[in-house]
Motif scaffolding. Sequence first.
Motif, short mmCIF file in Angstrom:
data_model
loop_
_atom_site.label_atom_id
_atom_site.label_comp_id
_atom_site.label_asym_id
_atom_site.label_seq_id
_atom_site.Cartn_x
_atom_site.Cartn_y
_atom_site.Cartn_z
N VAL A 28 24.13 -88.37 -20.73
CA VAL A 28 23.72 -87.04 -20.28
C VAL A 28 23.77 -86.01 -21.40
CG1 VAL A 28 24.24 -87.29 -17.84
CG2 VAL A 28 26.07 -86.66 -19.39
N ASP A 34 34.47 -80.09 -18.70
CA ASP A 34 33.21 -79.69 -18.07
C ASP A 34 32.40 -80.95 -17.80
OD1 ASP A 34 30.84 -78.64 -17.28
OD2 ASP A 34 30.50 -77.41 -19.04
N SER A 66 30.40 -81.60 -15.08
CA SER A 66 29.39 -81.50 -14.02
C SER A 66 28.14 -82.32 -14.34
CB SER A 66 29.02 -80.04 -13.75
OG SER A 66 28.67 -79.40 -14.93
N SER A 67 27.82 -82.48 -15.63
CA SER A 67 26.59 -83.21 -15.97
C SER A 67 26.71 -84.70 -15.62
CB SER A 67 26.25 -83.04 -17.45
OG SER A 67 27.35 -83.38 -18.24
N TRP A 112 28.61 -85.93 -13.22
CA TRP A 112 28.56 -85.95 -11.74
C TRP A 112 27.11 -85.83 -11.29
CZ3 TRP A 112 32.19 -87.16 -8.31
CH2 TRP A 112 33.54 -87.13 -8.71
N LEU A 113 26.36 -85.01 -12.03
CA LEU A 113 24.94 -84.82 -11.70
C LEU A 113 24.18 -86.14 -11.80
CD1 LEU A 113 22.85 -82.76 -10.92
CD2 LEU A 113 22.60 -82.14 -13.31
N ARG A 114 24.58 -86.95 -12.77
CA ARG A 114 23.93 -88.26 -12.93
C ARG A 114 24.17 -89.12 -11.67
NH1 ARG A 114 25.92 -93.18 -16.54
NH2 ARG A 114 24.22 -94.57 -16.05
N TYR A 141 24.82 -87.90 -8.70
CA TYR A 141 24.06 -87.25 -7.62
C TYR A 141 22.60 -87.70 -7.65
CZ TYR A 141 21.43 -83.55 -5.30
OH TYR A 141 20.54 -82.86 -4.50
N GLU A 142 22.00 -87.69 -8.84
CA GLU A 142 20.59 -88.06 -8.97
C GLU A 142 20.38 -89.52 -8.55
OE1 GLU A 142 17.69 -86.20 -10.55
OE2 GLU A 142 18.94 -84.63 -9.72
N ILE A 150 22.08 -91.09 -6.26
CA ILE A 150 22.14 -91.12 -4.79
C ILE A 150 20.83 -90.60 -4.21
CG2 ILE A 150 23.29 -90.08 -2.78
CD1 ILE A 150 25.89 -90.13 -4.51
N VAL A 151 20.31 -89.51 -4.80
CA VAL A 151 19.06 -88.93 -4.30
C VAL A 151 17.92 -89.93 -4.45
CG1 VAL A 151 17.33 -87.17 -4.85
CG2 VAL A 151 19.73 -86.54 -4.67
N PHE A 175 31.68 -89.37 -4.85
CA PHE A 175 31.58 -88.20 -3.97
C PHE A 175 32.35 -88.47 -2.68
CE2 PHE A 175 27.89 -87.53 -6.70
CZ PHE A 175 28.01 -86.19 -6.96
N GLU A 176 32.68 -87.36 -1.98
CA GLU A 176 33.47 -87.49 -0.75
C GLU A 176 32.75 -88.37 0.27
OE1 GLU A 176 33.98 -83.44 0.42
OE2 GLU A 176 35.40 -83.03 -1.20
N ASP A 177 31.41 -88.19 0.38
CA ASP A 177 30.67 -88.94 1.39
C ASP A 177 29.97 -90.17 0.81
OD1 ASP A 177 29.23 -87.11 -0.02
OD2 ASP A 177 27.88 -86.56 1.59
N TYR A 178 30.13 -90.42 -0.48
CA TYR A 178 29.62 -91.65 -1.10
C TYR A 178 30.75 -92.27 -1.92
CZ TYR A 178 24.84 -90.70 0.32
OH TYR A 178 23.71 -90.49 1.07
N ARG A 202 33.87 -70.23 -18.51
CA ARG A 202 33.07 -71.12 -17.69
C ARG A 202 33.24 -70.78 -16.21
NH1 ARG A 202 33.55 -76.53 -16.28
NH2 ARG A 202 35.54 -76.73 -17.34
N PHE A 221 16.41 -83.49 -14.77
CA PHE A 221 16.99 -83.68 -13.44
C PHE A 221 16.14 -82.95 -12.39
CE2 PHE A 221 20.68 -84.25 -16.24
CZ PHE A 221 21.12 -85.48 -15.81
N ILE A 267 28.60 -78.48 -8.06
CA ILE A 267 29.61 -79.46 -8.48
C ILE A 267 30.62 -78.79 -9.41
CG2 ILE A 267 29.99 -81.56 -9.85
CD1 ILE A 267 27.21 -82.52 -8.74
N PHE A 327 32.13 -81.64 -3.97
CA PHE A 327 31.84 -83.05 -4.25
C PHE A 327 31.36 -83.78 -2.99
CE2 PHE A 327 34.89 -81.88 -7.58
CZ PHE A 327 34.12 -82.20 -8.68
#
Lengths: 286, 282
Positions: free
Chosen positions: A136, A151, A153-154, A156-158, A160-161, A163-164, A229-232, B110, B132, B143, B148
């Motif tokens: 990322v 930091d 979040s990036s 986590w974003l991976r 998320y993507e 899952i989507v 994730f909480e639901d995954y 941040r 993305f 996030i 989460f």
Amino acid sequence: MDFQLLQTYNYAFLDEGSKREIRRAALKAVAIPGYQVPFASRELPIGRGWGTGGLQLTLSLIGDGDCLKVIDQGHDDSVNAVSIKKLVQTCTRITTTTDSEQATIIQTRHRIPEVPLRKDQILVLQVPEPEPLRRVEPREKETKRLHAEMDYSSIWLRLYEDIVRWGKITIGPDYPAMANHRYIFNPSPIPRFDLPKLNRAAGLYLFGAGREKKIYAIPPYTDVTPLAFEDYPFETEHFEGCACRLCGSRDTFLDEIYDERTGEKVYQCSDTGNCRKRQEGRHSDE
Amino acid sequence: MSDLTDRPILNVRDLNKRFGRGCVHCRKPEDLPGLSNRCPYCGSVWACIHVSFDLYEGEILGIVGESGSGKSTLVRSLYFDAPVTSGTGEIASFKEGKANIFTESAQQKRYIKNYLMGMVYQNPWLGLKMDFSSGGNIAEKLIAAGNFNVHQIRQRASKLLDHVEIPLTRMDEKPVHFSGGMQQRVQISKALANNPSILLLDEVTTGLDLSVQARVLDLIRRIQRESHTAMIVVSHDLGVIRMLSDRTIVMKQGRFVESGLTDQILEDPHHPYTQLLVQSLL
């Protein structure tokens, strides 16, 4: 040949200064679980990317009383595992084994042995890409900042993507995990099946990346949490309805292979040493 | 006109920003002659000189000036994209308004960027991750704020995208495939993800055609009306400033040269530069 090698090279191939420097880096890694400690990776008589990081850790830690096991994707007898074992044995004359329980140091690539590590054992993992954020964030300076500021979040974003796009997290090996609630680390390309073994394990796990010049560690009894994730929630690989064709095991990581003669899909234990032991145990029971 | 409360939610005092290392010949910002903000010896430029202002809840503050006047540098400094040389900034909702945000740790900065401020850049490539999806871009902010739960993240992202009139069928598309106006609207929804109290808008309508500009401006006005978010709108377009701002500050060569109510500034400018700016309207 052995005699010549012992004359030419220091005990355990590397010079004492190099071994000391690598041990220092390993100690720092143990002190900060999951933090990537840079070190001056040495040249070795194997190519970069073939386990030089793991080998340097093994050579710097090994002593006369040690017993070494080397596995490559679970196999004790692959070419790479045998070559590494031979090199260490030639330079140190220590004993080697295929039994995980007998070994004091286990050098491995892509697998963690099925038998849980004891507190007097060290597992050395060969790591091709130590940086979990590399996919990322390509800039090294930036990944250092992201780790320092926590930091994440990036990455986590991976997830998320994933899952989507696919409805689930599709990362197989290299599944990112959090060490001691602080650093996200790359557990090397072990399958997800092996990742829970790192959590609060009794043994010491050392990770060496020779090409990328990084060492990191998961000390004994450290919390290791795979990102989820909480639901995954995090899931390991499943082998429902499958058993090892040799030992009949249903609770180990199985390799999917095709029978040479029949072309039929069969399953076999990935950890060959453990499988052999189970077979021997079964025969003795009979 | 928005309702203004007594206490500012953002208080900036004596903000100075220099580009360049400086040299022994460089003058202090207060000693600089009125005409130039550039050191003739080393080429260092004071982009912001003793900038002080207050921003009130629900207010839209316009900053106008020619190219190179320092207005974009000002908002980028407020969003910590460019470190300030000196000065203080206080946010009422951060440590009871008693901490200088410019000297806070990287983690605290941040936190401010994730929770208290949102930024919409002129160039969407600076504000969005084009690799993305649009929903993913908003998810990143959520996030970072500690959410989460994928279901909740998607619910919030779809609500935000719906708010800025992005079809939900395009939520999982990458913004690189969107038009310029849509990219700006995704940026706005990303900036609003965590309900910030301050929104910084840097030339948001530049480069968009007139009909798209009008939609984006309507959207900004609607957001301000509904959420009472305080905004700093930077533009060189007096039309945008007239349409959006309650108060306006005019910048030239890093300094504030005139400030006041927008109608007053545009109808009855006092400073010669402001007069020139208003006369230059096509």
